[in-house]
Design an enzyme around this catalytic site. Structure first.
Site, PDB file in Angstrom:
ATOM      1  N   ASP A  11     -33.422  -2.248  26.144  1.00 15.54           N
ATOM      2  CA  ASP A  11     -34.131  -3.415  26.670  1.00 15.54           C
ATOM      3  C   ASP A  11     -35.198  -3.830  25.674  1.00 15.54           C
ATOM      4  OD1 ASP A  11     -32.658  -3.510  28.945  1.00 15.54           O
ATOM      5  OD2 ASP A  11     -34.061  -2.368  30.163  1.00 15.54           O
ATOM      6  N   ASP A 130     -23.602  -8.677  37.480  1.00 15.67           N
ATOM      7  CA  ASP A 130     -24.331  -7.724  38.318  1.00 15.67           C
ATOM      8  C   ASP A 130     -23.861  -7.955  39.745  1.00 15.67           C
ATOM      9  OD1 ASP A 130     -25.802  -7.059  36.073  1.00 15.67           O
ATOM     10  OD2 ASP A 130     -27.427  -8.464  36.533  1.00 15.67           O
TER      11      ASP A 130
END
Length: 251
Positions: A11, A130
């Site tokens: 990330d 997702d």
């Protein structure tokens, strides 16, 4: 037989890695270039960088980071986060990214998938999905999983393939962060429904989970973050174990 891929995920925020990383003797654990190099040396097959604060303001920082990673790293890498235009993808690929990952922007404007596939080729278009299982049914969620939709996972997967996606990165929100294993039932179903590779994400906690996702889940690649960042599962060790279980990997 195609080898199964192990993919660490980093990330990125303002050109730096966030979420702790705990490699021994690492001078700067926040430098994505240093980390990318370390992972490449440790046997990762690919890398994914997710720009979690993807805004127009820090786009330049991200492009700069991509340029540096491309100079230092010899394995393919994907960049995702806030990508919603052909121009942005063009800039990322020119800086050396191999693939881009789009998620919410594809749901909001599905034609984006077609546009990117036509201009750059399906091989560099990854659609990240997702999804969360609610009462037995899987639904797509947006904005890092915070916004539910009525779109069903399996319908959307078939549509993104038809529109030209080259790969699907499926994160199960029910499994993400639990370290209790991947969503193998849903992964196996996805793999039957579409003919493009599926990257499993969400739930990696031990070596057996990787073995299971490649065998039971029929995944083509497995992505994880913290188990790699904290050295809980060394990549080469993981690959040796996969090999012992007759799962084809690159060592």
């Amino acid at each position: 037989m195609l080898t199964k891929r192990i993919v660490p995920c980093l990330d990125i925020k303002n050109g730096r890695t966030v979420k702790g990383v705990n490699f021994v003797n690492l001078i700067d654990a926040g430098d994505p270039v240093v980390l990318a190099k370390q992972y490449a040396d440790l046997g990762a097959d690919e890398l994914v960088f997710l720009d979690i604060a993807a805004t127009l303001e820090n786009r330049g920082t991200t492009l700069d980071m991509v340029l540096k990673v491309a100079e230092q790293v010899n394995i393919p890498f994907t960049v995702g986060g806030g990508i919603s235009s052909v121009e942005h993808v063009d800039a990322l690929l020119k800086c050396g990214a191999d693939k881009v990952s789009i998620n919410s922007s594809a749901v909001k404007r599905p034609d984006l998938i077609n546009e990117l596939a036509e201009k750059f080729g399906s091989q560099c278009v990854v659609v990240a999905i997702d999804a969360k299982q609610i009462d037995g049914e899987w639904f797509v969620h947006l904005a890092g999983g915070t916004i539910p939709t009525e779109i069903k996972l399996f319908d959307w997967a078939k549509e993104v393939e038809k529109r030209g996606a080259g790969e699907i990165l499926f994160t199960s929100m029910n499994h993400d962060g639990t370290k209790a294993g991947f969503a193998n039932e849903a992964l196996a179903k996805l793999s039957e429904l579409v003919n493009i590779p599926i990257i499993a994400s969400g739930g990696a906690g031990n070596v057996q989970h990787f073995i299971d996702t490649f065998t039971l889940g029929k995944s083509d690649a497995a992505l994880a973050a913290s188990v790699f960042h904290f050295g809980e599962i060394p990549i080469l060790e993981l690959k040796q174990k996969l090999k012992e279980n007759n799962i084809p990997v690159r060592i």
